[in-house]
Structure formats: C-alpha cells, structure tokens
Design a protein around this motif. Structure first.
Motif, PDB file in Angstrom:
ATOM      1  N   ALA A   1       0.857  -1.093  -0.072  1.00 55.44           N
ATOM      2  CA  ALA A   1      -0.108   0.055  -0.156  1.00 55.44           C
ATOM      3  C   ALA A   1       0.814   1.083  -0.001  1.00 55.44           C
ATOM      4  O   ALA A   1       2.085   1.051   0.385  1.00 55.44           O
ATOM      5  N   LEU A   2       0.443   2.238  -0.473  1.00 54.24           N
ATOM      6  CA  LEU A   2       0.927   3.485  -0.454  1.00 54.24           C
ATOM      7  C   LEU A   2       0.513   4.418   0.330  1.00 54.24           C
ATOM      8  O   LEU A   2      -0.950   4.810   0.113  1.00 54.24           O
ATOM      9  N   LEU A   3       0.984   5.187   1.358  1.00 58.90           N
ATOM     10  CA  LEU A   3       0.357   6.221   2.237  1.00 58.90           C
ATOM     11  C   LEU A   3       0.868   7.463   1.546  1.00 58.90           C
ATOM     12  O   LEU A   3       1.784   7.912   1.620  1.00 58.90           O
ATOM     13  N   VAL A   4      -0.292   8.205   0.868  1.00 57.64           N
ATOM     14  CA  VAL A   4      -0.222   9.481   0.112  1.00 57.64           C
ATOM     15  C   VAL A   4      -0.342  10.537   0.868  1.00 57.64           C
ATOM     16  O   VAL A   4      -1.558  10.664   1.594  1.00 57.64           O
ATOM     17  N   THR A   5       0.392  11.167   1.309  1.00 55.69           N
ATOM     18  CA  THR A   5       0.209  12.308   2.299  1.00 55.69           C
ATOM     19  C   THR A   5       0.489  13.770   1.442  1.00 55.69           C
ATOM     20  O   THR A   5      -0.193  14.807   1.936  1.00 55.69           O
ATOM     21  N   ARG A   6       1.132  13.887   0.337  1.00 55.14           N
ATOM     22  CA  ARG A   6       1.586  14.996  -0.499  1.00 55.14           C
ATOM     23  C   ARG A   6      -0.075  15.603  -0.931  1.00 55.14           C
ATOM     24  O   ARG A   6      -0.731  14.906  -1.484  1.00 55.14           O
ATOM     25  N   GLY A   7      -0.302  16.693  -0.418  1.00 57.02           N
ATOM     26  CA  GLY A   7      -1.737  17.241  -0.962  1.00 57.02           C
ATOM     27  C   GLY A   7      -2.232  17.160  -2.439  1.00 57.02           C
ATOM     28  O   GLY A   7      -3.150  16.890  -2.593  1.00 57.02           O
TER      29      GLY A   7
ATOM     30  N   MET B   1      -3.286   0.529   8.463  1.00 59.51           N
ATOM     31  CA  MET B   1      -4.196  -0.288   7.686  1.00 59.51           C
ATOM     32  C   MET B   1      -3.439  -0.978   6.772  1.00 59.51           C
ATOM     33  O   MET B   1      -4.133  -1.802   5.917  1.00 59.51           O
ATOM     34  N   ALA B   2      -2.068  -1.127   6.820  1.00 55.76           N
ATOM     35  CA  ALA B   2      -1.561  -1.970   5.925  1.00 55.76           C
ATOM     36  C   ALA B   2      -0.287  -2.702   6.341  1.00 55.76           C
ATOM     37  O   ALA B   2       0.279  -2.343   7.627  1.00 55.76           O
ATOM     38  N   GLU B   3      -0.020  -3.842   5.852  1.00 46.71           N
ATOM     39  CA  GLU B   3       1.181  -4.638   6.498  1.00 46.71           C
ATOM     40  C   GLU B   3       2.558  -4.069   6.095  1.00 46.71           C
ATOM     41  O   GLU B   3       3.399  -3.973   6.835  1.00 46.71           O
ATOM     42  N   ARG B   4       2.785  -3.776   4.688  1.00 46.51           N
ATOM     43  CA  ARG B   4       4.080  -3.287   4.316  1.00 46.51           C
ATOM     44  C   ARG B   4       3.678  -1.725   3.500  1.00 46.51           C
ATOM     45  O   ARG B   4       3.787  -1.841   2.354  1.00 46.51           O
ATOM     46  N   PRO B   5       3.225  -0.915   4.217  1.00 44.91           N
ATOM     47  CA  PRO B   5       3.159   0.437   3.726  1.00 44.91           C
ATOM     48  C   PRO B   5       4.316   1.360   3.279  1.00 44.91           C
ATOM     49  O   PRO B   5       5.425   0.956   3.666  1.00 44.91           O
ATOM     50  N   GLY B   6       4.142   1.859   2.260  1.00 45.62           N
ATOM     51  CA  GLY B   6       5.182   2.751   1.654  1.00 45.62           C
ATOM     52  C   GLY B   6       4.831   4.172   2.201  1.00 45.62           C
ATOM     53  O   GLY B   6       3.428   4.545   2.144  1.00 45.62           O
ATOM     54  N   ILE B   7       5.755   5.111   2.442  1.00 44.70           N
ATOM     55  CA  ILE B   7       5.449   6.646   2.454  1.00 44.70           C
ATOM     56  C   ILE B   7       6.081   7.409   1.458  1.00 44.70           C
ATOM     57  O   ILE B   7       7.073   7.106   1.033  1.00 44.70           O
ATOM     58  N   GLU B   8       5.459   8.542   1.113  1.00 45.07           N
ATOM     59  CA  GLU B   8       6.022   9.580   0.059  1.00 45.07           C
ATOM     60  C   GLU B   8       7.109  10.055   0.838  1.00 45.07           C
ATOM     61  O   GLU B   8       7.078  11.172   1.686  1.00 45.07           O
ATOM     62  N   ALA B   9       8.518   9.750   0.715  1.00 43.61           N
ATOM     63  CA  ALA B   9       9.675  10.072   1.572  1.00 43.61           C
ATOM     64  C   ALA B   9       9.883  11.600   1.037  1.00 43.61           C
ATOM     65  O   ALA B   9      10.560  12.358   1.932  1.00 43.61           O
ATOM     66  N   HIS B  10       9.739  12.237   0.005  1.00 41.79           N
ATOM     67  CA  HIS B  10       9.717  13.552  -0.310  1.00 41.79           C
ATOM     68  C   HIS B  10       8.711  14.618   0.129  1.00 41.79           C
ATOM     69  O   HIS B  10       9.056  15.572   0.067  1.00 41.79           O
ATOM     70  N   ASP B  11       7.693  13.940   0.859  1.00 43.31           N
ATOM     71  CA  ASP B  11       6.876  14.734   1.429  1.00 43.31           C
ATOM     72  C   ASP B  11       6.873  14.854   3.237  1.00 43.31           C
ATOM     73  O   ASP B  11       6.563  15.817   3.714  1.00 43.31           O
TER      74      ASP B  11
ATOM     75  N   TYR C   1       7.980  11.151  10.527  1.00 43.12           N
ATOM     76  CA  TYR C   1       7.809   9.627  10.173  1.00 43.12           C
ATOM     77  C   TYR C   1       8.288   8.715  11.310  1.00 43.12           C
ATOM     78  O   TYR C   1       7.685   7.700  11.536  1.00 43.12           O
ATOM     79  N   ARG C   2       9.100   9.338  12.092  1.00 42.40           N
ATOM     80  CA  ARG C   2       9.267   8.804  13.576  1.00 42.40           C
ATOM     81  C   ARG C   2       7.984   8.662  14.147  1.00 42.40           C
ATOM     82  O   ARG C   2       7.646   7.418  14.801  1.00 42.40           O
ATOM     83  N   ARG C   3       7.238   9.410  14.402  1.00 42.72           N
ATOM     84  CA  ARG C   3       5.854   9.305  15.095  1.00 42.72           C
ATOM     85  C   ARG C   3       4.936   8.357  14.552  1.00 42.72           C
ATOM     86  O   ARG C   3       4.080   7.749  15.126  1.00 42.72           O
ATOM     87  N   LEU C   4       5.129   7.998  13.084  1.00 41.14           N
ATOM     88  CA  LEU C   4       4.458   6.915  12.668  1.00 41.14           C
ATOM     89  C   LEU C   4       4.764   5.533  13.153  1.00 41.14           C
ATOM     90  O   LEU C   4       3.617   4.677  13.235  1.00 41.14           O
ATOM     91  N   GLY C   5       5.961   5.230  13.665  1.00 46.64           N
ATOM     92  CA  GLY C   5       6.070   3.829  14.189  1.00 46.64           C
ATOM     93  C   GLY C   5       6.387   2.905  13.122  1.00 46.64           C
ATOM     94  O   GLY C   5       5.911   3.277  11.781  1.00 46.64           O
ATOM     95  N   GLY C   6       6.653   1.809  13.553  1.00 52.14           N
ATOM     96  CA  GLY C   6       7.064   0.722  12.584  1.00 52.14           C
ATOM     97  C   GLY C   6       7.979   1.247  11.669  1.00 52.14           C
ATOM     98  O   GLY C   6       8.679   2.107  12.009  1.00 52.14           O
ATOM     99  N   GLU C   7       8.091   0.527  10.455  1.00 51.97           N
ATOM    100  CA  GLU C   7       9.217   1.044   9.329  1.00 51.97           C
ATOM    101  C   GLU C   7       8.405   0.856   7.825  1.00 51.97           C
ATOM    102  O   GLU C   7       8.965   0.181   7.293  1.00 51.97           O
ATOM    103  N   PRO C   8       7.713   2.082   7.817  1.00 53.08           N
ATOM    104  CA  PRO C   8       6.965   2.285   6.303  1.00 53.08           C
ATOM    105  C   PRO C   8       8.153   2.497   5.399  1.00 53.08           C
ATOM    106  O   PRO C   8       9.148   3.069   5.842  1.00 53.08           O
TER     107      PRO C   8
ATOM    108  N   GLY D   1       8.144   9.905  -5.612  1.00 51.13           N
ATOM    109  CA  GLY D   1       8.026  10.244  -6.838  1.00 51.13           C
ATOM    110  C   GLY D   1       6.965   9.325  -7.676  1.00 51.13           C
ATOM    111  O   GLY D   1       6.997   9.379  -8.736  1.00 51.13           O
ATOM    112  N   VAL D   2       6.463   8.447  -6.952  1.00 50.94           N
ATOM    113  CA  VAL D   2       5.702   7.328  -7.777  1.00 50.94           C
ATOM    114  C   VAL D   2       4.245   8.163  -8.222  1.00 50.94           C
ATOM    115  O   VAL D   2       4.161   7.827  -9.441  1.00 50.94           O
TER     116      VAL D   2
END
Ligand code: ZN
Ligand code: ZN
Length: 348
Positions: free
Chosen positions: A23-29, A86-96, A102-109, A114-115
């Motif tokens: 899954a991708l956690l998309v945070t860039r508006g 809500m995902a097992e192996r989530p990705g995050i938008e590192a550029h955002d 990131y630390r607050r999210l916990g785990g290791e997304p 740029g996807v």
C-alpha cells in the motif's frame, strides 16, 4: 470524473509490488487531490494493492471527503497515523514527510519517492482541457492589459493589473507570483516587480499565468515600450528563433537533452550561451513546476500528452533581457500550443 480517480488509483496500485510495498500512504496534498479529487490541507489517502483506498481527513473536510467516489473515509486529525496501521508493508512519500513525522508513525514504513508524480506526467484530456482554459484566460488578460501600459506605470501596477484581470475573467487565482521586469531589471530572470516606472525604450518581460480548476498556465512575453533599438530587436529575434527551435523539437519520444539543446544551441551559436542561465522548460499541471524538466543534464524522453513550457531567455547584466515562454502539449502529430498570444515583438 468518478471513473478518472478510480483509474488513477488502479494505475498506482499496479505499481506497488515493484516497490516492495502492499500500500502507499499518500500524504502530499497535490497527490491526494490527483487520486481522490479532495482539495484539503490535511488529508491522506492509503491506496492498496487491490486498488481499494481509504481517505483520512479532519472535520473541516469530512463532508467533501464523503462525496469522493469509491473511497472509504475516516475522520481523524492525525491522518497519516490513522492510515499507516491499515497495511502490512506500507510505503510513504519520502519527499513529503519530515523525519519527525516519520518517527511518529512508528513501525518502518518503506520510503518511496515520486511514484504518484510519475503517474501525473501524462495528462488525460480532461486535465488538458482545464489547462487550455487556464492558458486562454492568460492570453485574454495579456491582450487587455497591454493596451493600458504606458510610461510611468510601475512594474508592480502592471503585475497587479494582470493578476486582477485573470481573476475577473474566471481564473481561480494567479498560478504563481507574476513577474514584471522592465529595463535593466529584465536581466534578472525571477525579478520581483517593484516600484520602477516603465520608460520609453524599455524592454518589459511579463511572466504570469492563470490557475483554473487546479491547473497552472505559464506564459512569458517581452514587449518594447514606445520603441525598440537595434540590439533589442536582435536579442528578441534570437530568443524567438531559439524558442521556435525548442517548440519544434517537442515530440513524444524526443530526448529531454535534445529538446533543451535544440533551443540552447541557437543561443550559444550567437555567442550568448552564458546568458541563458536556466533550463528550457518544465512540466505544468496540478503544480506550476513538475516533471519533466527540460535541462541540459536532463534524462529520459518525452511522452505523448505531456503539458510543458518552452522558455528560453537571454539576460544581459545591466542592460536587460528577453524571455519568451509558451505552454504546449506534446502530441504525436506535433505539439499543441495552448498559449496563443503572438510572438511578434510588440511595441506598446
Ligand atoms: Zn513562466
Ligand atoms: Zn515556466
């Protein structure tokens, strides 16, 4: 529009596996908007491998979010924190994302970059239609405002007139901070309009555009006030020839470097290579500057249906400058010109 957002999310979902995420956690508006239609300063969307999506936002946007088709909606202030679980192996938008967030999210997304931006490069016809309208408003504002420019008018007043006219004609707002650079100020590519009154004999560079339905127009024209001297005409003709060469090089499959070089070589051939100090152009869409970027060190090739600017300039320190910029769309049969204002040297 319903189908469009679902299609975009399906295209994204199909890319997740190659990034090792489910899954991708998309945070860039701007990316949240692209994938759901929601315009919000606090929203995130989780897009999963199967194409399903969960949209999180706070109470201010919740009603609008519920109207977004095909997504599950959760109301939460900490939008990323709510979705990442809500995902097992989530990705995050590192550029955002900041390191702290990131630390607050916990785990290791997994950080990916740029996807969604990559998906946004090729536009659908609805997006191009919005850009066409944005560019039309830009052309019309220019045509009206240049009839009012006279010696003594300050750069700032001209900029305000362009901004106001675009909005009166139907723009959401100016797409970026309007540049008006007169006389010697024209030697500064991103000059901030100031209190200098324009004078007879000035070149005046105006770089501006309308925002319409989220899409950004971008146009530059350089005009002469009252009269144009020999060196001004020569410089104008040179930049115009370079701009034409750049436009003609735009084609699906053309190399980014080759397109930049097509225009740059014209300017370098006239001995002004050192006075063309920026890239040839950039993609436009939901952002005023987005992929692809036309520059000498650029990599890759253009695709079909990519809105992009072509904007060579020559800047002579202490004297002035000329820049000519259009927004176009790459097409198999030749580029479609969206900004249609003449490129003849206008003498006001
Ligand atoms: Zn511009
Ligand atoms: Zn531009």
């Amino acid at each position: 529009m319903t189908v469009i957002y679902e299609t975009r999310r399906a295209r994204l979902a199909a890319l997740l596996a190659e990034h090792g995420i489910d899954a991708l956690l998309v945070t860039r508006g701007v990316n949240v908007r692209y994938l759901t239609g929601l315009v919000s300063s606090n929203a995130a969307v989780l897009v999963r491998e199967d194409g399903s999506a969960v949209l999180a936002t706070d109470s201010r946007y919740i009603e609008t979010a519920r109207a977004c088709p095909g997504v599950e909606v959760v109301q939460e202030r900490d939008v990323a924190g709510a979705l990442v679980k809500m995902a097992e192996r989530p990705g995050i938008e590192a550029h955002d994302m900041s390191v702290a967030r990131y630390r607050r999210l916990g785990g290791e997304p997994a950080p990916v970059e740029g996807v969604v931006e990559r998906l946004r490069v090729v536009k659908d016809e609805g997006e191009i239609e919005a850009l066409r309208t944005a560019c039309d408003l830009t052309d019309r504002a220019f045509a009206e405002v240049i009839t009012t420019i006279a010696p003594g008018m300050t750069e700032r007043r001209i900029a305000r007139a362009l901004d106001a006219r675009m909005v009166e004609l139907g723009a959401d707002r100016p797409a970026f901070d309007t540049i008006v650079a007169s006389g010697p100020n024209g030697a500064v590519p991103h000059h901030v309009p100031g209190e200098r009154p324009v004078e007879r004999g000035d070149l005046i560079t105006m770089d501006f555009g309308a925002l319409y339905d989220g899409y950004h127009a971008d146009m530059t024209r350089t005009v002469a006030m009252g009269t144009a001297s020999e060196w001004q005409r020569e410089l104008y003709d040179l930049v115009r020839a370079a701009q034409r060469a750049g436009r003609h090089a735009l084609a699906p499959g053309a190399g980014i470097q080759e397109v930049d070089a097509a225009a740059r070589d014209v300017i370098a051939g006239a001995g002004h290579g050192d006075h063309f100090v920026h890239g040839l152009g950039h993609g436009v869409g939901l952002e005023i500057h987005e992929d692809p970027f036309l520059r000498p060190a650029g990599a890759g090739r253009l695709e079909d249906r990519v809105p992009i600017t072509v904007e060579p300039g020559v800047y002579l320190p202490g004297r002035g400058g000329v820049r000519i910029e259009d927004t176009l769309v790459t097409r198999a049969g030749g580029p479609e010109l969206l900004t249609r204002t003449t490129k003849e040297l206008l003498i006001l």
